[in-house]
Every structure is written in C-alpha cells, then in structure tokens.
Enzyme design. Structure first.
Site, PDB file in Angstrom:
ATOM      1  N   GLY A  10      -0.308   5.145  -0.886  1.00 28.09           N
ATOM      2  CA  GLY A  10      -1.491   5.636  -0.169  1.00 28.09           C
ATOM      3  C   GLY A  10      -0.774   6.776   0.673  1.00 28.09           C
ATOM      4  O   GLY A  10       0.537   7.181   0.672  1.00 28.09           O
ATOM      5  N   GLN A  11      -1.596   7.398   1.453  1.00 27.16           N
ATOM      6  CA  GLN A  11      -1.479   8.844   2.319  1.00 27.16           C
ATOM      7  C   GLN A  11      -0.085   8.248   3.127  1.00 27.16           C
ATOM      8  O   GLN A  11       0.639   8.968   3.436  1.00 27.16           O
ATOM      9  CB  GLN A  11      -2.777   9.131   3.001  1.00 27.16           C
ATOM     10  CG  GLN A  11      -2.299  10.588   3.788  1.00 27.16           C
ATOM     11  CD  GLN A  11      -3.434  11.126   4.710  1.00 27.16           C
ATOM     12  OE1 GLN A  11      -4.495  10.049   5.220  1.00 27.16           O
ATOM     13  NE2 GLN A  11      -3.306  12.258   5.070  1.00 27.16           N
ATOM     14  N   TYR A  19     -15.617   0.238   7.379  1.00 28.09           N
ATOM     15  CA  TYR A  19     -14.403   0.567   7.707  1.00 28.09           C
ATOM     16  C   TYR A  19     -13.994   0.277   9.096  1.00 28.09           C
ATOM     17  O   TYR A  19     -13.043  -0.578   9.459  1.00 28.09           O
ATOM     18  CB  TYR A  19     -14.044   1.835   7.319  1.00 28.09           C
ATOM     19  CG  TYR A  19     -12.711   2.256   7.728  1.00 28.09           C
ATOM     20  CD1 TYR A  19     -12.430   3.589   8.533  1.00 28.09           C
ATOM     21  CD2 TYR A  19     -11.443   1.746   7.034  1.00 28.09           C
ATOM     22  CE1 TYR A  19     -11.254   3.827   8.839  1.00 28.09           C
ATOM     23  CE2 TYR A  19     -10.271   2.432   7.458  1.00 28.09           C
ATOM     24  CZ  TYR A  19     -10.215   3.235   8.435  1.00 28.09           C
ATOM     25  OH  TYR A  19      -8.764   3.897   8.743  1.00 28.09           O
ATOM     26  N   LYS A  71     -11.836  -2.659  10.922  1.00 22.15           N
ATOM     27  CA  LYS A  71     -10.624  -2.476  11.764  1.00 22.15           C
ATOM     28  C   LYS A  71     -10.619  -2.867  13.140  1.00 22.15           C
ATOM     29  O   LYS A  71      -9.667  -3.439  13.605  1.00 22.15           O
ATOM     30  CB  LYS A  71     -10.284  -0.947  11.719  1.00 22.15           C
ATOM     31  CG  LYS A  71      -9.931  -0.159  10.458  1.00 22.15           C
ATOM     32  CD  LYS A  71      -8.580  -0.502  10.102  1.00 22.15           C
ATOM     33  CE  LYS A  71      -7.976  -0.108   8.779  1.00 22.15           C
ATOM     34  NZ  LYS A  71      -6.765  -0.578   8.471  1.00 22.15           N
ATOM     35  N   ILE A 129      -1.311  -2.049  -5.597  1.00 18.65           N
ATOM     36  CA  ILE A 129      -1.796  -2.518  -6.789  1.00 18.65           C
ATOM     37  C   ILE A 129      -1.870  -1.538  -7.963  1.00 18.65           C
ATOM     38  O   ILE A 129      -2.063  -2.007  -9.078  1.00 18.65           O
ATOM     39  CB  ILE A 129      -3.250  -2.573  -6.444  1.00 18.65           C
ATOM     40  CG1 ILE A 129      -4.021  -3.773  -7.392  1.00 18.65           C
ATOM     41  CG2 ILE A 129      -4.179  -1.565  -6.129  1.00 18.65           C
ATOM     42  CD1 ILE A 129      -5.277  -4.437  -6.983  1.00 18.65           C
ATOM     43  N   ASN A 184      -1.345  -7.358  -5.012  1.00 21.19           N
ATOM     44  CA  ASN A 184      -2.881  -7.544  -4.830  1.00 21.19           C
ATOM     45  C   ASN A 184      -2.821  -8.289  -3.529  1.00 21.19           C
ATOM     46  O   ASN A 184      -2.925  -9.567  -3.794  1.00 21.19           O
ATOM     47  CB  ASN A 184      -3.645  -7.818  -6.096  1.00 21.19           C
ATOM     48  CG  ASN A 184      -5.105  -8.123  -5.807  1.00 21.19           C
ATOM     49  OD1 ASN A 184      -5.654  -7.768  -4.657  1.00 21.19           O
ATOM     50  ND2 ASN A 184      -5.899  -8.612  -6.819  1.00 21.19           N
ATOM     51  N   GLY A 230       0.861  -1.191   0.006  1.00 23.00           N
ATOM     52  CA  GLY A 230       0.108  -0.064  -0.117  1.00 23.00           C
ATOM     53  C   GLY A 230       0.989   1.259   0.110  1.00 23.00           C
ATOM     54  O   GLY A 230       0.590   2.253   0.485  1.00 23.00           O
TER      55      GLY A 230
HETATM   56  C1  VAH Z   1     -10.874   7.911   7.632  1.00 19.95           C
HETATM   57  N1  VAH Z   1      -8.589   8.843   7.617  1.00 19.95           N
HETATM   58  O1  VAH Z   1     -11.339   9.200   7.546  1.00 19.95           O
HETATM   59  C2  VAH Z   1      -9.140   7.695   8.059  1.00 19.95           C
HETATM   60  C3  VAH Z   1      -9.295   7.687   9.361  1.00 19.95           C
HETATM   61  C4  VAH Z   1     -10.058   8.466  11.530  1.00 19.95           C
HETATM   62  C5  VAH Z   1      -9.936   8.533  10.275  1.00 19.95           C
HETATM   63  O2  VAH Z   1      -9.455   6.277   9.646  1.00 19.95           O
HETATM   64  O3  VAH Z   1     -11.463   7.151   7.345  1.00 19.95           O
END
Ligand code: VAH
Length: 313
Positions: free
Chosen positions: A9-10, A140, A144, A33, A50, A6
């Site tokens: 990514g940021q 999300y 997590k 990817i 991937n 990754g």
């Molecule tokens: C998001 N930047 O906004 C991520 C983060 C706490 C926010 O997990 O989904």
C-alpha cells in the site's frame, strides 16, 4: 522481527523501505494479499497474507514470531463507499484478528493507522481537538473510529502496546494511494509532469489536512520509539500536517511548472466525503507526549515531490 501487513500500500511500501534501511532487510517481513512490487520482493522476505484468513495469519505469526507488527491493510474512504460491507469486514475483522494474535504471540508493539476520517459533520471543523464529537458518515471513517476503540480496549484489558495515528491525507512519490478521497493531491503531481493539466475531483476551495509522506513515516517511527509511559493516548493521536485547497496546491505547482492548468469536476461523490471532514487539526497532544514537529510545509513538499517524481515516472 518486524511484520508489515499491507506492505504494497501507499504507507506500507514506504514503511518497509524505511524499516529495512534501519533494521536490515532480513528483519522486516513484508506481507500483502497481492503480488509484491518489484522493489519490495527484491529487498527482503515477503509472505502472502489475507487478514480475513485467521489460519493464514496465525501461520505467519507462528513462523516469524514478530516483535513488532504494523497492520496497514485497509479499504479507504472512497472505495469503502462502493463496497461498504467489505470495507467494514476487512478493516474491523482484520484488526481484531491481528490484535488477538499479537496478544497470543506476545508481540511487543503494534501499529495501526487511523485517520482524520474519524471526524464527521458535527466535529469542530478547524483545529479539531483530540477529543470532540465524532460522527463519521463513511464506512471507512466509522470503521477507523471503532478500530480506535478496539486498540484502546486491548491496551487496557490485555496490556497490548498498540499505538496509532490519525493520519491526514498522505502525499508521496514512492507509492500511489489506493482509493481515498485525498488521492487528488498525489494524482495532480503525476498529471502536472506528464500532461501539464489536471482535473481535480474536489472543488477548488476544499481545504483538507494533508501531510508529506516523509513526515508521516517520521511521525510513525517517533511514536513507535517513544517510551510507553509517555503516551497518554491509546486510541489514536491527532496528526495535523498542513491544510491546503486544490487551488493553493495548483498555485504552488505553477511556481515550478508555469504552464500547469487545473480544472474542477463538479459532481464527484468524493466531494461529500471531503466536506464531512475537518479542514485543520490540533495535534498538540502528540507534540506534548512525544515531541512531534512537522518539517514539510507546502513549498518544501511541492519542490521535493516534483524533483523526485520527475525521476520515477
Ligand atoms: C482517504 N487517504 O482518503 C485516506 C485518508 C484522510 C484521508 O484516510 O481515505
């Protein structure tokens, strides 16, 4: 060898940068990817990967035999609500496949990012503790939360040294965020410099835990360098950062750009996500276990963001 999955990514972009500076470019394999950003491609080894393709992942682990792996590939909160099944699959299957390969190839340390998104509407909203009710209502967030359970499980059952941080919203100038709810706090700087105005998709009083990327990278490496026997948390450490509202951020920006104007949208779906998250976090366990201490407060972060972003946009 360190494998960063990754890398585009940021967080990945920043981590590859920093790790290559510390260990030398050849020691840090960037993988993603998507096509690597110019800077990543030209500063060291890159592999297409991937995380849902176990054979592809196995080949990368076998070829490079990494001693450390950073798994940063994920779908974030806002995009995750648009593509819930894909978010669950990528975030969960990706993690479990990497944990399995880390055991198979005897990887010494694994890092995996969690988030303050693991907390939900019934979690304490202020100074949210390391342990409390956690009822995340975004895919999300609960991917997590489940991922934290898997990390702790692989540490307990396989002795895998996997470490994790519940990052707040991250703000940096080297790489843009991708599909999160806290992204406003990065976009606002770009717009302030380019057009002098910005419409926030979160309301003016929406306080959220945030952190400057330099602090986030330093926290990550401090955790990874800490002696294993000092770590009492194998799910994921709370990390507080600093809490502010879009209005407070805009006012701090105005100290540098007096003409800057902020406005607010009033029906963005990301508002409900932000409202389900804590407003501030208690990260005293990270301080106790591995000496964590924040360096960037709001004025310092805003000044650093503007002076650096001005040179790259
Ligand atoms: C998001 N930047 O906004 C991520 C983060 C706490 C926010 O997990 O989904």
């Amino acid at each position: 060898k360190i494998l960063v999955i990754g890398a585009n990514g940021q967080i990945g972009t920043e981590l590859v940068n920093t790790l290559r500076t510390i260990h030398g470019a050849a020691q840090v394999i960037a993988s993603d990817i998507n096509d690597p950003a110019y800077a990543i491609r030209n500063s060291g080894p890159f592999e297409f990967v991937n995380v849902l393709d176990k054979d592809n992942l196995h080949h990368i682990f076998d070829k490079h035999r990494p001693t450390q792996v950073y798994l940063l590939a994920a779908i974030l909160s806002a995009v995750g609500e648009q593509k819930p099944k894909m978010a669950w699959d990528l975030n969960m299957t990706g993690l479990i496949q990497v944990l399995d390969l880390a055991v198979e190839f005897n990887v010494a340390k694994v890092f995996w990012p969690s988030s303050i998104a693991v907390f939900g509407p019934h979690s304490p909203q202020y100074n949210t503790p390391q342990y409390c009710v956690m009822d995340p209502n975004t895919v999300y967030g609960f991917s997590k939360l489940a991922g934290e359970r898997w990390c702790e499980y692989y540490h307990a059952k396989h002795g895998l040294d996997v470490r994790s941080l519940r990052y707040p919203g991250l703000i940096g100038w080297r790489a843009n965020p991708g599909g999160g709810t806290t992204d406003y706090a990065v976009h606002i700087f770009h717009e302030a410099l380019k057009t002098g105005k910005y419409q926030s998709f979160l309301s003016s009083e929406t306080a959220l835990p945030m952190m400057y990327m330099d602090d986030a990278i330093r926290a990550t490496l401090s955790l990874m360098d800490a002696p294993a026997d000092q770590l009492t948390i194998r799910s994921s450490y709370n990390l507080a950062g600093l809490s502010f509202t879009p209005c407070q951020l805009a006012n701090e920006i105005k100290n540098h750009l007096p003409g800057f104007e902020i406005s607010y949208a009033d029906n963005d779906p990301r508002q409900a996500i932000a409202d389900s998250w804590p407003k501030s976090i208690d990260d005293s366990q990270a301080t106790a276990d591995w000496g964590w201490k924040l360096e960037y407060d709001l004025p310092k972060m805003v000044a650093d963001m503007l002076v650096n972003l001005k040179n790259v946009i």
